[in-house]
Design a protein around this motif. Structure first.
Motif, short mmCIF file in Angstrom:
data_model
loop_
_atom_site.label_atom_id
_atom_site.label_comp_id
_atom_site.label_asym_id
_atom_site.label_seq_id
_atom_site.Cartn_x
_atom_site.Cartn_y
_atom_site.Cartn_z
N SER A 94 56.20 33.94 19.51
CA SER A 94 55.18 33.95 18.46
C SER A 94 55.21 35.21 17.59
CB SER A 94 53.79 33.83 19.09
OG SER A 94 53.45 35.04 19.76
N ARG A 95 55.97 36.21 17.99
CA ARG A 95 55.98 37.48 17.27
C ARG A 95 56.71 37.40 15.94
NH1 ARG A 95 58.45 41.68 18.71
NH2 ARG A 95 56.97 43.00 17.68
N ASP A 96 56.27 38.20 15.00
CA ASP A 96 56.97 38.37 13.74
C ASP A 96 58.23 39.18 14.03
OD1 ASP A 96 57.96 39.16 11.26
OD2 ASP A 96 56.01 39.80 10.49
N SER A 154 60.15 40.78 12.24
CA SER A 154 60.35 42.00 11.45
C SER A 154 59.50 43.17 11.96
CB SER A 154 60.03 41.73 9.98
OG SER A 154 58.65 41.45 9.82
N SER A 155 58.55 42.91 12.86
CA SER A 155 57.73 44.00 13.38
C SER A 155 58.34 44.54 14.68
CB SER A 155 56.29 43.54 13.62
OG SER A 155 56.23 42.66 14.71
N ASP A 170 53.09 47.74 10.95
CA ASP A 170 53.12 46.42 11.61
C ASP A 170 53.65 46.49 13.04
OD1 ASP A 170 55.74 46.99 10.91
OD2 ASP A 170 56.15 45.01 10.10
#
Length: 165
Positions: free
Chosen positions: A81-83, A85-86, A107
């Motif tokens: 579920s993580r972005d 790019s962060s 972020d």
């Protein structure tokens, strides 16, 4: 505890993630901390307690409904579920970079391990950075909620995301 999606579309914000927390009072203190600073919390299950535990509620006080809480049923669910790019910034006694030498980004997700065991090797490997809070010689570690508070404040300070009075 209310579950909310956070941050709001287009908003960048530091997050805190709890990896399989053991102690409800520490989790409650971190939820209260997150509510007070306006940051979201990712709770990676399983936990060592029920989320309706009175000790969790007591430590969180009446801040629980204010927390942007996202529950994940496993590490795999959290990772998916993580972005991408962060960065995932692991706070660990085995950290390679002292907290005061680390440059946070707006972020970043600060990951806190289990009180009893930290995080397993595969979580260490998944972290983009491993940071440590420098302590006096002979001191092993801080309470996880206290360490999380120190790291979160530093991240918000560096990124200019501290709440304005």
């Amino acid at each position: 505890m209310a579950q909310k999606r956070y941050p709001v579309a287009g908003q960048i914000a530091v997050r805190v993630a709890l990896f399989e927390p053991d102690i409800p009072q520490n989790a409650g203190a971190i939820l209260r901390l997150a509510a007070c600073f306006g940051v979201a919390v990712d709770l990676i299950e399983p936990t060592g307690f029920l989320l309706d535990d009175r000790r969790l509620r007591r430590a969180a006080l009446d801040y629980g409904p204010q927390v942007a809480l996202q529950r994940h049923n496993s590490w795999t669910g959290f990772a998916a579920s993580r972005d991408p790019s962060s960065r995932l910034v692991l706070l660990t006694t085995q950290g390679a970079v002292p907290l005061d030498d680390f440059a946070f980004a707006a972020d970043d997700t600060i990951l806190l391990g289990r009180e009893s065991a930290g995080v397993p090797d595969f979580v260490h490997a998944a972290a983009d950075a491993r940071i440590v809070i420098p302590l006096q010689a002979g001191a092993r570690s801080l309470n996880v909620a206290m360490a999380g508070a120190i790291a979160l404040y530093e991240a918000l300070r560096q990124t200019g995301l501290l709440p304005k009075p």
